[in-house]
Design an enzyme around this catalytic site. Structure first.
Site, PDB file in Angstrom:
ATOM      1  N   GLU A   1       0.823  -1.209   0.000  1.00 19.72           N
ATOM      2  CA  GLU A   1       0.000   0.000   0.000  1.00 19.72           C
ATOM      3  C   GLU A   1       0.861   1.265   0.000  1.00 19.72           C
ATOM      4  OE1 GLU A   1      -4.030  -1.775   2.069  1.00 19.72           O
ATOM      5  OE2 GLU A   1      -2.598  -0.723   3.366  1.00 19.72           O
TER       6      GLU A   1
ATOM      7  N   GLU B   1     -12.895  -2.719  12.233  1.00 19.06           N
ATOM      8  CA  GLU B   1     -12.866  -1.955  10.988  1.00 19.06           C
ATOM      9  C   GLU B   1     -14.003  -2.330  10.051  1.00 19.06           C
ATOM     10  OE1 GLU B   1      -9.878  -1.161   7.175  1.00 19.06           O
ATOM     11  OE2 GLU B   1      -9.145  -2.251   8.930  1.00 19.06           O
TER      12      GLU B   1
ATOM     13  N   ASP C   1      -8.626  -9.096   4.315  1.00 17.45           N
ATOM     14  CA  ASP C   1      -8.392  -7.981   5.227  1.00 17.45           C
ATOM     15  C   ASP C   1      -9.468  -7.910   6.306  1.00 17.45           C
ATOM     16  OD1 ASP C   1      -7.267  -5.710   6.312  1.00 17.45           O
ATOM     17  OD2 ASP C   1      -8.071  -4.344   4.827  1.00 17.45           O
TER      18      ASP C   1
END
Length: 688
Positions: free
Chosen positions: A295, A402, A374
């Site tokens: 990333e 998240e 993820d």
């Protein structure tokens, strides 16, 4: 409000014990405490905790003694003969035996004597928290006996806090560590956090975001280290080693070196000098956490090197000091072409790291997310577990929610983590469960364990949603002993947090144990994942990532949905598993329903093992999930006069928000797939 509030005290309430909780017997036992050994470091923290617990729960101020009395009941605490009492650990060893403790009971006609012995001062501290937990839970002192050794060596928390005070994926206020680009001067709340973590057996923490920014890059300089050392001092009191996330390009960015090439001699020398400098300030520094070539973070790929080159260079610098390099395996191409169906983000970690097995130094650990994507509400276990037999590994969980409601929705995650730990990789004939791999003995790892992204901030209750405290508590308890059940952990937390009223425990336990299934039912169906608002990851957006470079697609069209990851016609991801998992996931007939759309693209008319079609399953679960979410608030309402007002109202508000948001999820998902498929709901319910 503040440190005395029930919200702030989390599971360390230490409420007064009544006579039915064996108050009299415990008052006798803890009235006199014989201290065998020096009272410094974690040992001193253990004595403070005993004093606090005895005063709060039993209404007494213990008398601390150096020698045992000739008669009567007492508690003796000490360190195993021949063991060091300082609490300092040789970081390269991370011996579980040092953190073990035993609690033995000796009875006579008129007294009970308890002996608590730790393998080190940290072991004593863990034993004291065990004893105080037993008192709070109402355990009969006649039955007190324990021999406990943590299953995992490294039991770690990763803070994703930034120096400006923000927290990446933080849903409970701002950082308790940083404000305005600096480490906070008042470390009292950090100390309270260290105490909370120690109470559930955490022994390591990294205190800054894995995405390391400019200010945090300088934490390892002569100017930055004195402030970091202040924080290390706090955690040391509770047996917790401090780690830092580092910028792989630091030699280039702050070191005056013209490159960050891990094979460059000047770069290696710079890191060696940096390590020497760190350990002058923090002699028991744990090591580095590294996110590289992921990333847009810098890494060895820029110089044509691989992950082993990068990790080993850092490990070489830390090795003389006993430090560790924790190298994250969250590496994938985040600039994918969504038109290219041959590229599969799920494959990435295995494809990058499996060929490097055996090439890492002994003080390198690969940190592997529990699933290949993820932290979704449902995804398979990462096939890297079991595939790497010659490399130290750390399993990574995410306590912060998240993708599971961001602590605005109730979602107790311990059942999910249990499934991961109990998953049989079939890497060996028997005993190939993930918990046995990360524990270390299965493949003879030098050092291994579990890490998780923290869910705390500076909110009054630490976690935004008071019931989200159960996830932090549960994480610590589970990785200390992965054989504990999710129900056992949830009941422990509920009783420690709210007291021992049966009706309260029954309702809270029901809510916690139902919550993961409820959240999954009104969000992403059958393992397809994502379907969230990009970047924020809160709320439904079915196509949010569908035409995205990030590689998170569902491929829904008018005929069907799902990602074909089979060998014959898809990305071949299923081949990364050992048999029989490989064949199970590859087979449309045998793939578990809850993961069907992760592994297969199927028509909406495909019938699940449940007998329902895929499209009807989507409708049914989303209607049922929204109804169940509303039901959580109804369950909680029963406790209005049984839970203190500040916690009752805080939870009530969160559950009301969840109920409304679940309806939004229901209507967005159902409407999307009704419009996409044209198939009506068999029950004729309203779909927009």
């Amino acid at each position: 409000m503040g440190v005395g509030s029930t919200l702030y005290r989390t599971w360390l309430q230490y409420n007064e014990v009544g006579e039915n909780g064996f108050r009299g017997m415990y008052r006798e036992l803890l009235g006199r405490i014989v201290v065998a050994g020096e009272s410094s470091g974690a040992f001193a923290a253990a004595l403070r905790e005993l004093e606090l617990g005895a005063k709060s729960m039993l209404g007494i101020n213990p008398e601390f003694m150096n020698a045992a009395p000739s008669s009567g009941s007492y508690l003796r605490i000490g360190i195993k003969t021949g063991e060091a009492s300082s609490g300092d650990r040789a970081v390269s060893a991370w011996g579980k035996e040092d953190e073990a403790f035993s609690l033995k009971r000796f009875s006579t006609d008129d007294s009970i004597r308890l002996e608590l012995t730790g393998g080190s001062s940290s072991g004593v501290l863990y034993g004291v928290f065990f004893l105080l937990r037993a008192i709070a839970l109402g355990m009969n002192p006649q039955e007190l006996a324990a021999e406990e050794t943590p299953v995992n060596r490294l039991r770690m928390i990763n803070q994703w806090d930034n120096a400006d005070g923000s927290i990446e994926r933080g849903y409970a206020g701002n950082s308790i560590f940083y404000e305005g680009g600096e480490i906070v001067q008042d470390t009292s709340r950090i100390r309270d956090y260290a105490r909370m973590l120690a109470s559930v057996g955490i022994n390591a923490i990294s205190i800054n975001n894995v995405n390391v920014h400019e200010i945090e890059t300088r934490f390892i300089t002569e100017e930055g280290l004195p402030e970091v050392a202040r924080v290390a001092d706090v955690f040391r009191e509770y047996g917790i080693a401090l780690f830092l996330s580092i910028n792989f390009a630091a030699p280039l960015v702050i070191g005056g070196v013209g490159t960050a090439d891990p094979l460059d001699a000047e770069v290696r020398q710079w890191w060696a000098e940096t390590a020497n400098r760190i350990y002058r300030h923090i002699p028991d520094f744990g090591g580095f956490v590294v996110k590289a070539d992921s990333e847009h973070r810098p890494g060895p790929f820029a110089y044509g090197r691989d992950h082993a080159d990068g990790a080993n260079m850092l490990a070489e610098a830390l090795e003389p000091h006993g430090g560790l390099v924790i190298w994250r395996c969250f590496v994938y191409n985040c600039m994918q072409d969504w038109r290219d169906r041959s590229t599969d983000r799920a494959r990435a970690a295995y494809d990058h790291f499996k060929p490097l097995d055996g090439k890492f130094r002994d003080n390198v650990l690969l940190q592997i997310k529990n699933g290949p994507m993820d932290f979704q509400v449902r995804e398979p276990v990462s096939p890297l577990f079991g595939a790497m037999t010659r490399t130290n590994q750390v399993l990574e969980f995410q306590v912060t929610q998240e993708y599971t409601g961001q602590q605005r929705h109730l979602c107790y995650l311990v059942p999910q983590w249990k499934q991961v730990l109990d998953f049989d990789t079939h890497a060996v004939t028997s005993g190939g469960e993930v918990k046995n791999i990360v524990e270390g003995s299965l493949f003879g790892m030098k050092i291994s364990g579990v890490a998780a992204v923290s869910n705390i901030g500076n909110d009054e209750c630490w976690t935004g949603h008071p019931l989200a405290q159960a996830n932090l508590y549960g994480y610590g308890r589970l990785i200390w002993n992965p054989d504990l059940s999710a129900e056992e952990i949830a009941e422990e937390w509920a009783r420690l947090t709210f007291g021992n009223q049966p009706v309260v425990i029954d309702k809270v336990l029901h809510m916690l144990m139902a919550s993961w299934s409820i959240y999954e039912s009104y969000t992403s169906p059958l393992g397809v994942g994502w379907m969230v608002v990009p970047h924020y990851h809160y709320g439904p957006d079915v196509d949010g990532y569908e035409y995205s470079r990030w590689g998170t697609y569902h491929f829904a069209d008018r005929d069907g949905i799902g990602v074909d990851r089979t060998v014959a016609s898809g990305t071949g991801y299923t081949a990364q598993y050992f048999s029989p998992n490989r064949e199970m996931y590859d087979s449309l007939e045998n793939c578990p329903d809850e993961l069907l759309l992760f592994f297969h693209h199927v028509p909406y008319s495909h019938r699940l093992h449940s007998g329902s079609t895929v499209i009807q399953h989507i409708y049914d679960t989303h209607f049922a999930g929204a109804e169940a979410a509303e039901g959580l608030g109804m369950v909680w309402s029963v406790l209005k006069d049984r839970v203190d007002a500040e916690r009752f109202e805080a939870v009530e508000a969160r559950l009301a928000e969840q109920a409304e948001h679940a309806k939004h999820w229901r209507d967005v998902i159902n409407t999307y797939f009704y419009r996409k498929s044209g198939v009506p709901d068999e029950q004729g319910r309203q779909i927009y």
